[in-house]
Design a protein around this motif. Structure first.
Motif, PDB file in Angstrom:
ATOM      1  N   LEU A   1     -39.123 128.996  22.782  1.00  8.93           N
ATOM      2  CA  LEU A   1     -39.711 128.916  24.126  1.00  8.93           C
ATOM      3  C   LEU A   1     -41.116 128.322  24.076  1.00  8.93           C
ATOM      4  O   LEU A   1     -41.499 127.538  24.951  1.00  8.93           O
ATOM      5  N   ALA A   2     -41.877 128.679  23.058  1.00  8.31           N
ATOM      6  CA  ALA A   2     -43.246 128.169  22.925  1.00  8.31           C
ATOM      7  C   ALA A   2     -43.268 126.666  22.688  1.00  8.31           C
ATOM      8  O   ALA A   2     -44.280 126.006  22.967  1.00  8.31           O
ATOM      9  N   ASN A   3     -42.150 126.126  22.186  1.00  9.38           N
ATOM     10  CA  ASN A   3     -42.090 124.688  21.905  1.00  9.38           C
ATOM     11  C   ASN A   3     -41.290 123.920  22.951  1.00  9.38           C
ATOM     12  O   ASN A   3     -40.959 122.756  22.744  1.00  9.38           O
ATOM     13  N   GLY A   4     -40.977 124.577  24.069  1.00  2.81           N
ATOM     14  CA  GLY A   4     -40.365 123.870  25.188  1.00  2.81           C
ATOM     15  C   GLY A   4     -38.870 124.017  25.331  1.00  2.81           C
ATOM     16  O   GLY A   4     -38.274 123.430  26.247  1.00  2.81           O
ATOM     17  N   ALA A   5     -38.215 124.786  24.451  1.00  2.79           N
ATOM     18  CA  ALA A   5     -36.776 125.002  24.564  1.00  2.79           C
ATOM     19  C   ALA A   5     -36.482 126.100  25.589  1.00  2.79           C
ATOM     20  O   ALA A   5     -37.397 126.719  26.139  1.00  2.79           O
ATOM     21  N   LYS A   6     -35.206 126.353  25.827  1.00  4.69           N
ATOM     22  CA  LYS A   6     -34.787 127.401  26.754  1.00  4.69           C
ATOM     23  C   LYS A   6     -33.866 128.384  26.044  1.00  4.69           C
ATOM     24  O   LYS A   6     -33.231 128.047  25.035  1.00  4.69           O
TER      25      LYS A   6
ATOM     26  N   GLY B   1     -28.936 122.522  23.675  1.00  2.00           N
ATOM     27  CA  GLY B   1     -29.126 121.322  24.497  1.00  2.00           C
ATOM     28  C   GLY B   1     -30.514 121.181  25.068  1.00  2.00           C
ATOM     29  O   GLY B   1     -30.857 120.118  25.607  1.00  2.00           O
ATOM     30  N   SER B   2     -31.320 122.229  24.953  1.00  2.00           N
ATOM     31  CA  SER B   2     -32.670 122.191  25.521  1.00  2.00           C
ATOM     32  C   SER B   2     -33.750 121.941  24.479  1.00  2.00           C
ATOM     33  O   SER B   2     -34.945 121.948  24.817  1.00  2.00           O
ATOM     34  N   LEU B   3     -33.362 121.713  23.222  1.00  2.00           N
ATOM     35  CA  LEU B   3     -34.361 121.557  22.166  1.00  2.00           C
ATOM     36  C   LEU B   3     -35.232 120.327  22.426  1.00  2.00           C
ATOM     37  O   LEU B   3     -34.733 119.267  22.803  1.00  2.00           O
ATOM     38  N   PRO B   4     -36.538 120.461  22.226  1.00  2.00           N
ATOM     39  CA  PRO B   4     -37.450 119.323  22.445  1.00  2.00           C
ATOM     40  C   PRO B   4     -37.267 118.268  21.357  1.00  2.00           C
ATOM     41  O   PRO B   4     -36.588 118.514  20.347  1.00  2.00           O
TER      42      PRO B   4
END
Length: 365
Positions: free
Chosen positions: A267-272, A309-312
């Motif tokens: 989450l801290a790196n933009g994923a969900k 699918g949400s990985l930055p």
């Protein structure tokens, strides 16, 4: 033993018999698949607020062993088994499962079709449930059951972990002056068994900090690395912790994050993250390392997962679950971190030590 009922939030009722503590309980119903390790299941803070079904049919046969359970509290709301052993056979046994549940005030339910119950959860997903002396609930009681939600999970589990005994020689040495050779543990709800595993792996622990610690506290004394532990509950409710993790990432200090810690680092790196249908609970979860033929069996206990699918752009899945293909670990470019969903193995600890010593920069090396 008296008859009691397990009432599911969909209104379905299953009859069983009570053992352990004589009482009622409401919680989130989950199943765990380990053939052994029921003591570790009872002690795992990740079961906070849950009613746990043990899928293996006979439980309690080796009794209760305090060295295996540790000094931590029991966090689950109730315990469901097919059959419990009333006369355990083990030279290390200090008592029966029934007596243990009574002492911890945890209601138990047995003589119930756990196979059927597990199939219900696999088909419909995890749901709330209540152990009740009566088969039929009023509309108000059924609404209360459906509205049940686990709250303050990390705060409660982390507070219990603050009573961990200090590791002895071989782990954090009280006379050690060099923090750079040690780690700080950010305890979001770790089990005592995990702390023991760290010590046995050769990691030296400088300090164990509570869930509400700030990045400045974790970075003080310049430790060689930071371990962000697992814990219970929904990662989406831990955004204050996520903000502190962002500060740690900006310092590029070596990080080992597992379980809930792995999810919060994502989450801290933009994923969900997203809630799973019935989660992974047990000591027999198969995991594969992407790009290799390596597969291994892991211990896991979680109901949420990082959405692959949400990985930055700076992240990719390094480990995946063999059964359902969900993300089990992430490799980040530009970040000195090992991030896994499962309880770290000796190999993971070894990689983290190498990372602290500057021998590698990611989990892939």
């Amino acid at each position: 033993m008296s008859d009691v009922f397990l009432i599911l939030e969909n209104g379905q009722a299953l009859r069983g018999k009570q053992f352990g503590y004589d009482g009622e309980a409401t919680g989130a119903l989950v199943f765990t698949t380990g053939m052994t390790g029921y003591l570790e299941t009872l002690a795992d803070p990740a079961h906070y607020g849950q009613i746990v079904i043990q899928t293996f049919p006979l439980v309690g046969n080796y009794g209760v062993i305090s060295d295996d359970f540790g000094s931590g509290a029991a966090h689950l709301k109730a315990y469901i088994v097919r059959e419990w052993c009333q006369e355990p056979s083990n030279f290390r046994s200090e008592g029966s499962l029934d007596s243990f549940l009574c002492e911890k005030k945890i209601p138990g339910l047995y003589d119930i079709d756990t196979r059927k119950l597990t199939r219900i959860l696999r088909e419909h997903g995890s749901m709330n449930a209540m152990i009740s002396k009566t088969e039929h609930l009023t509309d108000a009681q059924l609404k209360q059951l459906r509205d049940y939600k686990i709250t303050d999970a990390v705060a409660s589990a982390s507070a219990a972990g603050s009573k961990f005994p200090k590791p002895q020689a071989g782990g954090a040495l009280e006379d050690t002056k060099d923090a750079k050779s040690c780690v700080k543990v950010w305890n979001l709800g770790a089990s005592e068994a995990f702390i023991d595993d760290m010590v046995k792996s050769g990691l030296q622990i400088w300090d164990i900090l509570s869930y509400d610690a700030k990045a400045e506290e974790l970075l003080a004394d310049e430790p060689g690395g930071i371990v962000i532990t697992s814990g219970p509950g929904d990662p989406g409710e831990c955004m204050e912790i996520v903000e502190e993790i962002k500060k740690l990432c900006s310092k590029n200090i070596p990080i080992l994050a597992y379980g809930l810690g792995h999810q919060l680092l994502a989450l801290a790196n933009g994923a969900k993250t997203e809630k799973m249908k019935f989660g992974h609970h047990g000591a027999n979860q198969a995991v594969k390392e992407v790009g290799t033929t390596a597969a291994f069996i892991t211990t896991q206990n979680h109901g949420y997962v990082v959405d692959s699918g949400s990985l930055p752009p700076n992240a990719k899945a390094r480990y995946i679950n063999v059964n359902d293909g969900t993300c089990e670990g992430i490799e980040y470019s530009g970040l000195t971190a090992i991030s896994v969903q499962f309880n770290p193995t000796r190999e993971i600890f070894a990689k983290f030590k190498q990372m602290m010593e500057g021998e590698c920069s990611s989990a892939s090396k």
